[in-house]
Design a protein around this motif. Structure first.
Motif, PDB file in Angstrom:
ATOM      1  N   LEU A 141       0.828  -1.196   0.000  1.00 44.63           N
ATOM      2  CA  LEU A 141       0.000   0.000   0.000  1.00 44.63           C
ATOM      3  C   LEU A 141       0.873   1.260   0.000  1.00 44.63           C
ATOM      4  CD1 LEU A 141      -2.651  -1.142   2.632  1.00 44.63           C
ATOM      5  CD2 LEU A 141      -2.608  -1.544   0.173  1.00 44.63           C
ATOM      6  N   THR A 142       0.331   2.342  -0.526  1.00 45.77           N
ATOM      7  CA  THR A 142       1.095   3.584  -0.620  1.00 45.77           C
ATOM      8  C   THR A 142       1.256   4.274   0.724  1.00 45.77           C
ATOM      9  OG1 THR A 142      -0.935   4.775  -1.176  1.00 45.77           O
ATOM     10  CG2 THR A 142       0.410   3.971  -3.008  1.00 45.77           C
ATOM     11  N   GLU A 143       0.448   3.897   1.693  1.00 47.44           N
ATOM     12  CA  GLU A 143       0.551   4.475   3.031  1.00 47.44           C
ATOM     13  C   GLU A 143       0.100   3.454   4.053  1.00 47.44           C
ATOM     14  OE1 GLU A 143      -3.827   6.666   3.057  1.00 47.44           O
ATOM     15  OE2 GLU A 143      -2.008   7.864   2.806  1.00 47.44           O
ATOM     16  N   HIS A 144       0.509   3.655   5.297  1.00 47.85           N
ATOM     17  CA  HIS A 144       0.117   2.738   6.361  1.00 47.85           C
ATOM     18  C   HIS A 144      -1.355   2.968   6.714  1.00 47.85           C
ATOM     19  CE1 HIS A 144       0.403   0.118   9.763  1.00 47.85           C
ATOM     20  NE2 HIS A 144       0.044   1.079  10.590  1.00 47.85           N
ATOM     21  N   LEU A 145      -2.152   1.925   6.592  1.00 47.39           N
ATOM     22  CA  LEU A 145      -3.582   2.020   6.870  1.00 47.39           C
ATOM     23  C   LEU A 145      -3.972   1.102   8.020  1.00 47.39           C
ATOM     24  CD1 LEU A 145      -4.937   2.067   3.205  1.00 47.39           C
ATOM     25  CD2 LEU A 145      -4.708   4.011   4.752  1.00 47.39           C
ATOM     26  N   ASN A 146      -5.120   1.364   8.568  1.00 49.61           N
ATOM     27  CA  ASN A 146      -5.621   0.562   9.669  1.00 49.61           C
ATOM     28  C   ASN A 146      -5.908  -0.863   9.205  1.00 49.61           C
ATOM     29  OD1 ASN A 146      -8.069  -0.532  11.316  1.00 49.61           O
ATOM     30  ND2 ASN A 146      -7.090   1.016  12.615  1.00 49.61           N
ATOM     31  N   ILE A 162      -6.586 -11.614   5.932  1.00 52.05           N
ATOM     32  CA  ILE A 162      -5.433 -10.819   5.515  1.00 52.05           C
ATOM     33  C   ILE A 162      -4.394 -10.856   6.621  1.00 52.05           C
ATOM     34  CG2 ILE A 162      -6.486  -8.679   6.384  1.00 52.05           C
ATOM     35  CD1 ILE A 162      -5.034  -7.210   4.092  1.00 52.05           C
ATOM     36  N   TYR A 163      -3.115 -10.956   6.218  1.00 51.23           N
ATOM     37  CA  TYR A 163      -2.033 -11.039   7.197  1.00 51.23           C
ATOM     38  C   TYR A 163      -1.015  -9.938   6.931  1.00 51.23           C
ATOM     39  CZ  TYR A 163      -3.972 -15.734   7.623  1.00 51.23           C
ATOM     40  OH  TYR A 163      -4.819 -16.792   7.794  1.00 51.23           O
ATOM     41  N   PRO A 164      -0.707  -9.104   7.927  1.00 55.24           N
ATOM     42  CA  PRO A 164       0.318  -8.067   7.737  1.00 55.24           C
ATOM     43  C   PRO A 164       1.704  -8.689   7.706  1.00 55.24           C
ATOM     44  CG  PRO A 164      -0.448  -8.079  10.008  1.00 55.24           C
ATOM     45  CD  PRO A 164      -1.308  -9.064   9.264  1.00 55.24           C
ATOM     46  N   ASP A 165       2.615  -8.066   6.967  1.00 56.03           N
ATOM     47  CA  ASP A 165       3.992  -8.518   6.910  1.00 56.03           C
ATOM     48  C   ASP A 165       4.700  -8.150   8.203  1.00 56.03           C
ATOM     49  OD1 ASP A 165       7.026  -8.085   6.150  1.00 56.03           O
ATOM     50  OD2 ASP A 165       6.183  -9.390   4.608  1.00 56.03           O
ATOM     51  N   GLN A 166       5.510  -9.071   8.733  1.00 54.27           N
ATOM     52  CA  GLN A 166       6.198  -8.825  10.004  1.00 54.27           C
ATOM     53  C   GLN A 166       7.248  -7.730   9.895  1.00 54.27           C
ATOM     54  OE1 GLN A 166       7.720 -12.679  11.147  1.00 54.27           O
ATOM     55  NE2 GLN A 166       5.978 -13.069  12.482  1.00 54.27           N
ATOM     56  N   ASP A 167       7.848  -7.598   8.702  1.00 57.52           N
ATOM     57  CA  ASP A 167       8.967  -6.679   8.544  1.00 57.52           C
ATOM     58  C   ASP A 167       8.588  -5.335   7.937  1.00 57.52           C
ATOM     59  OD1 ASP A 167      10.760  -8.657   9.504  1.00 57.52           O
ATOM     60  OD2 ASP A 167      10.803  -9.584   7.524  1.00 57.52           O
ATOM     61  N   PHE A 171       3.083  -3.834   3.678  1.00 60.62           N
ATOM     62  CA  PHE A 171       2.811  -5.060   2.928  1.00 60.62           C
ATOM     63  C   PHE A 171       1.766  -5.910   3.646  1.00 60.62           C
ATOM     64  CE2 PHE A 171       6.694  -4.018   0.732  1.00 60.62           C
ATOM     65  CZ  PHE A 171       6.542  -4.592  -0.524  1.00 60.62           C
ATOM     66  N   PHE A 172       0.843  -6.470   2.863  1.00 60.91           N
ATOM     67  CA  PHE A 172      -0.166  -7.389   3.388  1.00 60.91           C
ATOM     68  C   PHE A 172      -0.272  -8.592   2.454  1.00 60.91           C
ATOM     69  CE2 PHE A 172      -1.296  -3.308   5.160  1.00 60.91           C
ATOM     70  CZ  PHE A 172      -1.685  -3.601   6.452  1.00 60.91           C
ATOM     71  N   ARG A 173      -0.566  -9.754   3.034  1.00 64.37           N
ATOM     72  CA  ARG A 173      -0.733 -10.971   2.245  1.00 64.37           C
ATOM     73  C   ARG A 173      -2.160 -11.491   2.413  1.00 64.37           C
ATOM     74  NH1 ARG A 173       4.209 -11.452   4.556  1.00 64.37           N
ATOM     75  NH2 ARG A 173       3.437 -12.811   6.189  1.00 64.37           N
ATOM     76  N   ILE A 174      -2.763 -11.853   1.293  1.00 66.68           N
ATOM     77  CA  ILE A 174      -4.158 -12.280   1.285  1.00 66.68           C
ATOM     78  C   ILE A 174      -4.244 -13.653   0.610  1.00 66.68           C
ATOM     79  CG2 ILE A 174      -6.500 -11.679   0.562  1.00 66.68           C
ATOM     80  CD1 ILE A 174      -5.381  -8.763   0.179  1.00 66.68           C
ATOM     81  N   LEU A 188     -11.845  -4.310  -4.958  1.00 68.94           N
ATOM     82  CA  LEU A 188     -12.544  -3.892  -3.742  1.00 68.94           C
ATOM     83  C   LEU A 188     -11.742  -2.842  -2.986  1.00 68.94           C
ATOM     84  CD1 LEU A 188     -14.881  -4.356  -1.664  1.00 68.94           C
ATOM     85  CD2 LEU A 188     -13.405  -6.101  -0.624  1.00 68.94           C
ATOM     86  N   LEU A 189     -10.439  -3.079  -2.829  1.00 69.92           N
ATOM     87  CA  LEU A 189      -9.608  -2.132  -2.105  1.00 69.92           C
ATOM     88  C   LEU A 189      -9.546  -0.781  -2.815  1.00 69.92           C
ATOM     89  CD1 LEU A 189      -6.647  -4.485  -1.035  1.00 69.92           C
ATOM     90  CD2 LEU A 189      -8.531  -3.653   0.386  1.00 69.92           C
ATOM     91  N   LEU A 190      -9.390  -0.811  -4.130  1.00 71.25           N
ATOM     92  CA  LEU A 190      -9.327   0.435  -4.888  1.00 71.25           C
ATOM     93  C   LEU A 190     -10.648   1.199  -4.804  1.00 71.25           C
ATOM     94  CD1 LEU A 190      -7.372  -0.737  -8.074  1.00 71.25           C
ATOM     95  CD2 LEU A 190      -6.510   0.643  -6.176  1.00 71.25           C
ATOM     96  N   ALA A 191     -11.750   0.446  -4.830  1.00 75.56           N
ATOM     97  CA  ALA A 191     -13.066   1.081  -4.768  1.00 75.56           C
ATOM     98  C   ALA A 191     -13.290   1.785  -3.433  1.00 75.56           C
ATOM     99  CB  ALA A 191     -14.150   0.043  -5.007  1.00 75.56           C
ATOM    100  N   HIS A 192     -12.571   1.357  -2.405  1.00 76.37           N
ATOM    101  CA  HIS A 192     -12.719   1.971  -1.075  1.00 76.37           C
ATOM    102  C   HIS A 192     -11.507   2.845  -0.739  1.00 76.37           C
ATOM    103  CE1 HIS A 192     -15.864  -1.093  -0.764  1.00 76.37           C
ATOM    104  NE2 HIS A 192     -16.363  -0.364   0.219  1.00 76.37           N
ATOM    105  N   ASN A 193     -10.863   3.354  -1.783  1.00 75.03           N
ATOM    106  CA  ASN A 193      -9.762   4.315  -1.627  1.00 75.03           C
ATOM    107  C   ASN A 193      -8.572   3.763  -0.852  1.00 75.03           C
ATOM    108  OD1 ASN A 193     -11.180   6.416  -3.011  1.00 75.03           O
ATOM    109  ND2 ASN A 193     -12.370   6.784  -1.146  1.00 75.03           N
ATOM    110  N   VAL A 194      -8.336   2.469  -1.003  1.00 71.27           N
ATOM    111  CA  VAL A 194      -7.108   1.863  -0.479  1.00 71.27           C
ATOM    112  C   VAL A 194      -6.148   1.761  -1.663  1.00 71.27           C
ATOM    113  CG1 VAL A 194      -6.068  -0.139   0.627  1.00 71.27           C
ATOM    114  CG2 VAL A 194      -8.377   0.576   1.271  1.00 71.27           C
ATOM    115  N   PHE A 195      -5.186   2.634  -1.721  1.00 70.79           N
ATOM    116  CA  PHE A 195      -4.342   2.744  -2.905  1.00 70.79           C
ATOM    117  C   PHE A 195      -3.176   1.758  -2.841  1.00 70.79           C
ATOM    118  CE2 PHE A 195      -6.327   6.941  -2.358  1.00 70.79           C
ATOM    119  CZ  PHE A 195      -7.057   6.961  -3.545  1.00 70.79           C
TER     120      PHE A 195
END
Length: 223
Positions: A141-146, A162-167, A171-174, A188-195
């Protein structure tokens, strides 16, 4: 150098043999330039490499390494990985315990997954990845999101975990069953403004395999 010579002498080598063996190990483990420095001035990674060098001075057939890279920075961890690879090439069998799944994937021929004291799976890295099926969509993602917001979106609309990357928090893995689900997740993510800056589709990582096996999520995540 003094540490390794002492250990060689304790194992019955002559002083000349112990010095020769110590020199060989210091060179192999990248410690020649520091051979005359006291160990108290070594970095954590250098100390770990010296520990392993001392352990293999007598060329054992089997060596146990209990979480050898815990607490090391990424560069030192890579250096210890190279030491382990050197041991494997020399014919030594290494039994490695680790909490770093990437480390297990990099070094191990066979892996046993232990949960609450019980071995719940065993096989090559490829076999364990294949056992859970499906693919993994990795997004940057372009920025850190909740994370809870993203999880809620994917769970409510597509029933995907969804699993966040430890390092890296970006980065997220789905886990997805097929490529079409990956396309839907991105849309879905793009439609909800998750860039999304970057995405890729690949086989599941060992970390995801571990989570699936230990949390009993195989059915929900991959079937």
């Amino acid at each position: 150098m003094q540490n390794l010579i002492l250990i060689g002498r304790l194992f019955g080598y002559s002083t000349r043999e112990a010095r020769t063996k110590a020199s060989e190990l210091l060179h192999a483990f990248g410690l020649t330039d520091a051979k005359d420095r006291t160990v108290e001035n070594y970095s954590g990674g250098m100390r770990r490499r010296l520990d392993i060098a001392a352990s293999v001075l007598t060329q054992p057939e089997l060596i146990f390494l209990d979480e050898p890279t815990t607490g090391l920075d990424p560069q030192s961890r890579q250096q210890v990985w190279e030491v382990v690879r050197t041991l494997l090439k020399s014919g030594t069998t290494v039994l490695l315990t680790t909490q770093y799944l990437k480390e297990a994937d990099q070094l191990a021929d066979r892996i046993a997954v232990i949960d609450k004291g019980t071995m719940i799976a065993e096989g090559t890295p490829e076999q364990l990845k294949a056992s859970v099926g499906g693919k993994t969509l990795t997004v940057r993602l372009t920025e850190h999101l909740n994370k809870e917001r993203i999880s809620r979106l994917l769970e409510e609309h597509l029933r995907l975990p969804i699993y966040p990357d430890q390092d890296n928090p970006h980065f997220f893995r789905i886990p997805v069953k097929e490529a079409s689900l990956a396309n839907q997740a991105i849309g879905l993510l793009l439609a909800h403004n998750v860039f999304i800056e970057h995405f890729s589709l690949s086989d599941p990582s060992l970390e995801e395999v571990f989570l699936v096996l230990t949390r009993g999520e195989k059915k929900e995540a991959f079937s």
